[in-house]
Design a protein around this motif. Structure first.
Motif, PDB file in Angstrom:
ATOM      1  N   ASN A   1       0.775  -1.223   0.109  1.00  0.00           N
ATOM      2  CA  ASN A   1      -0.226  -0.073  -0.132  1.00  0.00           C
ATOM      3  C   ASN A   1       0.772   1.304   0.141  1.00  0.00           C
ATOM      4  O   ASN A   1       0.402   2.412   0.605  1.00  0.00           O
ATOM      5  N   GLY A   2       1.986   1.230  -0.611  1.00  0.00           N
ATOM      6  CA  GLY A   2       2.687   2.252  -0.700  1.00  0.00           C
ATOM      7  C   GLY A   2       3.551   2.785   0.381  1.00  0.00           C
ATOM      8  O   GLY A   2       4.397   3.879   0.386  1.00  0.00           O
ATOM      9  N   GLY A   3       3.614   2.174   1.660  1.00  0.00           N
ATOM     10  CA  GLY A   3       4.670   2.603   2.632  1.00  0.00           C
ATOM     11  C   GLY A   3       3.996   3.710   3.525  1.00  0.00           C
ATOM     12  O   GLY A   3       3.147   3.635   4.373  1.00  0.00           O
ATOM     13  N   GLY A   4       4.728   5.084   3.491  1.00  0.00           N
ATOM     14  CA  GLY A   4       4.630   5.904   4.474  1.00  0.00           C
ATOM     15  C   GLY A   4       3.184   6.247   4.860  1.00  0.00           C
ATOM     16  O   GLY A   4       2.986   6.390   6.263  1.00  0.00           O
ATOM     17  N   ALA A   5       2.485   6.474   3.642  1.00  0.00           N
ATOM     18  CA  ALA A   5       1.094   7.189   4.136  1.00  0.00           C
ATOM     19  C   ALA A   5       0.200   6.052   4.739  1.00  0.00           C
ATOM     20  O   ALA A   5      -0.499   6.140   5.504  1.00  0.00           O
ATOM     21  N   PHE A   6       0.390   4.677   4.242  1.00  0.00           N
ATOM     22  CA  PHE A   6      -0.107   3.822   4.851  1.00  0.00           C
ATOM     23  C   PHE A   6       0.127   3.780   6.404  1.00  0.00           C
ATOM     24  O   PHE A   6      -0.661   3.552   7.185  1.00  0.00           O
ATOM     25  N   ILE A   7       1.443   3.935   6.658  1.00  0.00           N
ATOM     26  CA  ILE A   7       1.725   3.715   8.147  1.00  0.00           C
ATOM     27  C   ILE A   7       1.134   4.932   8.888  1.00  0.00           C
ATOM     28  O   ILE A   7       0.856   5.010  10.162  1.00  0.00           O
ATOM     29  N   LEU A   8       1.090   6.012   8.316  1.00  0.00           N
ATOM     30  CA  LEU A   8       0.472   6.994   9.084  1.00  0.00           C
ATOM     31  C   LEU A   8      -0.956   6.832   9.429  1.00  0.00           C
ATOM     32  O   LEU A   8      -1.551   7.086  10.590  1.00  0.00           O
ATOM     33  N   VAL A   9      -1.693   6.436   8.289  1.00  0.00           N
ATOM     34  CA  VAL A   9      -3.010   6.107   8.475  1.00  0.00           C
ATOM     35  C   VAL A   9      -3.225   4.740   9.635  1.00  0.00           C
ATOM     36  O   VAL A   9      -4.191   5.081  10.573  1.00  0.00           O
ATOM     37  N   TYR A  10      -2.377   4.037   9.385  1.00  0.00           N
ATOM     38  CA  TYR A  10      -2.384   2.969  10.311  1.00  0.00           C
ATOM     39  C   TYR A  10      -2.177   3.501  11.942  1.00  0.00           C
ATOM     40  O   TYR A  10      -2.828   3.211  12.795  1.00  0.00           O
ATOM     41  N   ILE A  11      -1.356   4.389  12.203  1.00  0.00           N
ATOM     42  CA  ILE A  11      -1.016   4.817  13.356  1.00  0.00           C
ATOM     43  C   ILE A  11      -2.228   5.832  13.969  1.00  0.00           C
ATOM     44  O   ILE A  11      -2.681   5.691  15.219  1.00  0.00           O
ATOM     45  N   ALA A  12      -2.943   6.242  13.042  1.00  0.00           N
ATOM     46  CA  ALA A  12      -4.106   7.021  13.404  1.00  0.00           C
ATOM     47  C   ALA A  12      -5.276   6.151  14.061  1.00  0.00           C
ATOM     48  O   ALA A  12      -5.969   6.415  14.740  1.00  0.00           O
ATOM     49  N   CYS A  13      -5.253   5.132  13.016  1.00  0.00           N
ATOM     50  CA  CYS A  13      -6.062   4.016  13.219  1.00  0.00           C
ATOM     51  C   CYS A  13      -6.066   3.287  14.810  1.00  0.00           C
ATOM     52  O   CYS A  13      -7.117   3.111  15.493  1.00  0.00           O
ATOM     53  N   ILE A  14      -4.695   3.170  15.080  1.00  0.00           N
ATOM     54  CA  ILE A  14      -4.367   2.623  16.564  1.00  0.00           C
ATOM     55  C   ILE A  14      -4.744   3.533  17.758  1.00  0.00           C
ATOM     56  O   ILE A  14      -5.545   3.152  18.474  1.00  0.00           O
ATOM     57  N   ILE A  15      -4.437   4.773  17.334  1.00  0.00           N
ATOM     58  CA  ILE A  15      -4.801   5.606  18.291  1.00  0.00           C
ATOM     59  C   ILE A  15      -6.491   5.922  18.374  1.00  0.00           C
ATOM     60  O   ILE A  15      -7.057   5.882  19.478  1.00  0.00           O
ATOM     61  N   VAL A  16      -7.129   6.301  17.631  1.00  0.00           N
ATOM     62  CA  VAL A  16      -8.651   6.445  17.684  1.00  0.00           C
ATOM     63  C   VAL A  16      -9.496   5.633  17.516  1.00  0.00           C
ATOM     64  O   VAL A  16     -10.704   5.566  17.977  1.00  0.00           O
ATOM     65  N   MET A  17      -9.032   4.232  17.095  1.00  0.00           N
ATOM     66  CA  MET A  17      -9.963   3.249  17.180  1.00  0.00           C
ATOM     67  C   MET A  17      -9.389   1.971  17.901  1.00  0.00           C
ATOM     68  O   MET A  17      -9.757   1.384  18.760  1.00  0.00           O
ATOM     69  N   GLY A  18      -7.979   1.550  17.718  1.00  0.00           N
ATOM     70  CA  GLY A  18      -7.462   0.574  18.003  1.00  0.00           C
ATOM     71  C   GLY A  18      -7.617   0.515  19.690  1.00  0.00           C
ATOM     72  O   GLY A  18      -8.110  -0.170  20.377  1.00  0.00           O
ATOM     73  N   ILE A  19      -6.766   1.613  20.328  1.00  0.00           N
ATOM     74  CA  ILE A  19      -6.831   1.703  21.805  1.00  0.00           C
ATOM     75  C   ILE A  19      -8.126   1.748  22.617  1.00  0.00           C
ATOM     76  O   ILE A  19      -8.280   0.865  23.410  1.00  0.00           O
ATOM     77  N   PRO A  20      -9.245   2.701  21.942  1.00  0.00           N
ATOM     78  CA  PRO A  20     -10.514   2.363  22.503  1.00  0.00           C
ATOM     79  C   PRO A  20     -11.107   1.114  22.298  1.00  0.00           C
ATOM     80  O   PRO A  20     -11.789   0.874  23.393  1.00  0.00           O
ATOM     81  N   VAL A  21     -11.053   0.564  21.361  1.00  0.00           N
ATOM     82  CA  VAL A  21     -11.593  -0.713  21.230  1.00  0.00           C
ATOM     83  C   VAL A  21     -11.112  -1.924  22.141  1.00  0.00           C
ATOM     84  O   VAL A  21     -11.694  -2.793  22.461  1.00  0.00           O
ATOM     85  N   ILE A  22      -9.720  -1.773  22.271  1.00  0.00           N
ATOM     86  CA  ILE A  22      -9.077  -2.567  23.218  1.00  0.00           C
ATOM     87  C   ILE A  22      -9.847  -2.522  24.577  1.00  0.00           C
ATOM     88  O   ILE A  22     -10.133  -3.284  25.274  1.00  0.00           O
ATOM     89  N   LEU A  23      -9.912  -0.999  25.026  1.00  0.00           N
ATOM     90  CA  LEU A  23     -10.535  -0.587  26.252  1.00  0.00           C
ATOM     91  C   LEU A  23     -12.023  -1.405  26.392  1.00  0.00           C
ATOM     92  O   LEU A  23     -12.339  -1.857  27.485  1.00  0.00           O
ATOM     93  N   SER A  24     -12.665  -1.150  25.231  1.00  0.00           N
ATOM     94  CA  SER A  24     -14.230  -1.612  25.254  1.00  0.00           C
ATOM     95  C   SER A  24     -13.931  -3.102  25.445  1.00  0.00           C
ATOM     96  O   SER A  24     -15.069  -3.658  26.297  1.00  0.00           O
ATOM     97  N   GLU A  25     -13.235  -3.887  25.211  1.00  0.00           N
ATOM     98  CA  GLU A  25     -12.989  -5.398  25.395  1.00  0.00           C
ATOM     99  C   GLU A  25     -12.799  -5.563  26.668  1.00  0.00           C
ATOM    100  O   GLU A  25     -13.081  -6.485  27.402  1.00  0.00           O
ATOM    101  N   PHE A  26     -11.837  -4.648  27.092  1.00  0.00           N
ATOM    102  CA  PHE A  26     -11.271  -4.872  28.656  1.00  0.00           C
ATOM    103  C   PHE A  26     -12.432  -4.601  29.719  1.00  0.00           C
ATOM    104  O   PHE A  26     -12.781  -5.397  30.522  1.00  0.00           O
ATOM    105  N   ILE A  27     -13.423  -3.713  29.099  1.00  0.00           N
ATOM    106  CA  ILE A  27     -14.431  -3.114  30.115  1.00  0.00           C
ATOM    107  C   ILE A  27     -15.432  -4.558  30.123  1.00  0.00           C
ATOM    108  O   ILE A  27     -15.830  -4.674  31.212  1.00  0.00           O
TER     109      ILE A  27
END
Ligand code: PFF
Length: 447
Positions: A37-63
Motif C-alpha cells: 500500500n505504498g509505505g509511508g502514507a499507509f503507516i500514518l493511517v495505521y498509527i491514526a487507526c491505532i490511536i482513535v480506534m485500536g486503543i479505544p476498542v481494546i478498552l471496550s473489550e477490557f471493560i
C-alpha cells in the motif's frame, strides 16, 4: 461452571495481552501490507487507526471482560439480560477459527525456516534463490501441511497446561528478547548499501499511492495486530485483577505492538531496496528478504536461528490466545471438560489449516477474485471479522452498555485519574463506528 483462575501478577496479565498482540501480524503481515500500500502514507493511517480506534476498542473489550469476569457470551448475557446481543459471540468464535486457520500455516513456514537455518541452508544464496526456496516450500503440500501440524501440536500442548502456567511464562520471557533482537536486525539492515531508499519508502507519506482499499487494509491490520474484534481480549481481561488500570494496560499494549510493527518495517524495507526485491511481494516478502540480512551479519547462523525461534514463540503466544476464545467458550457455556474443549478446537483448527496449507498447491485452482483460500481467509479475518467485531464492541460499549459500568471500570470505582474516559467514549460512539461503516459503504459502492 469451571473455576476461573487468574494471572499471577499484573505484569503477567500485560505480558499475556502483549503476547497475544505481538506476533506474525507485526513481523510478517505489517511489512507486506505496508509494501503493497505504498509505505509511508499507509503507516500514518495505521498509527491514526491505532490511536482513535485500536486503543479505544481494546478498552471496550477490557471493560466487557473485567466487569463480568466471564467469556463473551456470558458477559453479554450478564450485561444485557433478556437481550440477544450475546449471539454476536458466534461471529467471534467463527472469526477466531478463520484467523488461526491461515495464521498457523505461516507459523508452519516459520518452523521450516527455523529448520533450514539449523541445518545451515539459509545462507550463501542469491535473492532469486531465496525466492525459489520459498516457492518450493509452498508448492509442496506435505511440507506445508506437515510443519503446520507440528506447530499446532505445540500450540495445543501449551493450551493443555492451562492459562497461567503456559501463557504467562512464555510471554514474559520471550517479549523483551524479541524486542532486543529486532533492534539488532534493524541496525544491520540500516547498514546495507542503499538502505536510505527503504527508509524513505517507509516514512515518506506519498498519499497518491494510498487508495480506499489501502485505508481499509490499514484499519484491518490495526485490528488484527491488536487482537481486537473477536473477543480475544474480553477472554483475557476476564482474568484481570480489579485493581489494574485498564487505560494504562491498553495504552501499553497499543504502544508496544506498534513499536514492534514499525521495527519490523525498519528491519525489512532497507533490505528490500538493497536486494532489489519488490516491496509489493505480499505474503512472501519477509521470507525472501530476511535470509539476505542474516547473511551479511557476523555469526549469521546463530542470529537466524535465534530470530526464527523468537518469532516462533511470538506466534505461539498469539495462537494460544486465539484458541483460548473457543476453548473458554466451550468449557463455560457447554460445560465441557478442558481436554474435550481442546480436542474440538484442535479438530476445527486442523481442518481449516489444512485447507489453507493446500491452497498454494493441491487446491490452487480454487480462487475467488484471483485469491486462493489462504488469501481469502487472511483478508476475511482482518477486513471482515475483526472490523465487524470492532464495530459491534464499540457500539455496544459506547451506546448500549450502562455508562456507570464504563466509569467504574476505567477509574476503578473513582480511584484512578487521567483515564481518558471522555476521549475513549467519544471514539467508541462516533469515530470507530462511523469510519468503519463509511469505508464498508464506500467499498461496496453504496456511497
Ligand atoms: N495479534 C496477533 C498478531 O499480530 O500476530 C494475531 C491475533 C491474535 C489476532 C489473537 C487475533 C487474536 F484474537
Amino acid at each position: 461452571m469451571a473455576k476461573r483462575v487468574g494471572f499471577a501478577t499484573r505484569m503477567g496479565a500485560i505480558a499475556a495481552a502483549v503476547g497475544s498482540a505481538v506476533g506474525l501480524g507485526n513481523i510478517w503481515r505489517f511489512p507486506y501490507e505496508a509494501g503493497e500500500n505504498g509505505g509511508g502514507a499507509f503507516i500514518l493511517v495505521y498509527i491514526a487507526c491505532i490511536i482513535v480506534m485500536g486503543i479505544p476498542v481494546i478498552l471496550s473489550e477490557f471493560i466487557i471482560g473485567r466487569s463480568t469476569h466471564s467469556n463473551m457470551k456470558a458477559a453479554l448475557k450478564k450485561l444485557s439480560p433478556g437481550k440477544k446481543y450475546y449471539m454476536f459471540t458466534y461471529v467471534c468464535i467463527l472469526g477466531s477459527f478463520v484467523v488461526i486457520g491461515f495464521y498457523s500455516v505461516v507459523c508452519g513456514w516459520i518452523i521450516e525456516y527455523l529448520y533450514q537455518a539449523a541445518i545451515g541452508h539459509l545462507s550463501g544464496h542469491t535473492p532469486e534463490e531465496y525466492s525459489d526456496m520459498f516457492s518450493a516450500l509452498i508448492s509442496n503440500p506435505w511440507r506445508c501441511v506437515g510443519w503446520t501440524m507440528l506447530f499446532l501440536v505445540f500450540n495445543f500442548l501449551v493450551m493443555s497446561r492451562g492459562i497461567e502456567k503456559g501463557i504467562e511464562r512464555v510471554a514474559s520471557i520471550m517479549m523483551p528478547l524479541l524486542f532486543l533482537i529486532l533492534i539488532i536486525f534493524c541496525i544491520h539492515s540500516l547498514l546495507l548499501p542503499g538502505a536510505g531508499k527503504g527508509l524513505r519508502f517507509l516514512f515518506y507519506p506519498d498519499f497518491s499511492k494510498l487508495t480506499i482499499h489501502g485505508v481499509l487494509d490499514a484499519l484491518g491490520q490495526a485490528f488484527l495486530s491488536l487482537s481486537i474484534g473477536i473477543s480475544c481480549l474480553v477472554t483475557y481481561s476476564s482474568y484481570f485483577k480489579d485493581d489494574t488500570s485498564l487505560t494504562k494496560d491498553a495504552v501499553t499494549v497499543g504502544v508496544l505492538d506498534t513499536m514492534v510493527a514499525i521495527l519490523s518495517g525498519v528491519m525489512i524495507f532497507p533490505a528490500v531496496f538493497s536486494f532489489g526485491v519488490e516491496p509489493t511481494a505480499g505474503p512472501r516478502l519477509i521470507f525472501e528478504v530476511l535470509p539476505g540480512i542474516f547473511q551479511q551479519m557476523t555469526g549469521g547462523y546463530v542470529w537466524a536461528l535465534l530470530f526464527f525461534l523468537l518469532v516462533f514463540f511470538a506466534s505461539l503466544t498469539s495462537t494460544i490466545s486465539l484458541s483460548e476464545i473457543p476453548i473458554t467458550f466451550m468449557i463455560e457455556e457447554h460445560k465441557m471438560s478442558r481436554p474435550r474443549a481442546i480436542a474440538w478446537t484442535a479438530l476445527f483448527t486442523v481442518a481449516l489449516a489444512v485447507l489453507a496449507g493446500l491452497s498454494f498447491n493441491v487446491l490452487d485452482q480454487i480462487k475467488l477474485w484471483g485469491n486462493n483460500i489462504f488469501d481469502m481467509m487472511d483478508y476475511a479475518a482482518s477486513n471482515i471479522f475483526m472490523l465487524l467485531g470492532g464495530v459491534f464492541t464499540a457500539i455496544y460499549v459506547g451506546w448500549i452498555m450502562d455508562r456507570k459500568v464504563i466509569h467504574e471500570q476505567l477509574t476503578n470505582g473513582g480511584r484512578l485519574k487521567g483515564t481518558m474516559e471522555p476521549f475513549v467514549v467519544f471514539c467508541l460512539r462516533y469515530v470507530a463506528p462511523i469510519s468503519i461503516i463509511f469505508i464498508f459503504l464506500f467499498l461496496t459502492g453504496i456511497i
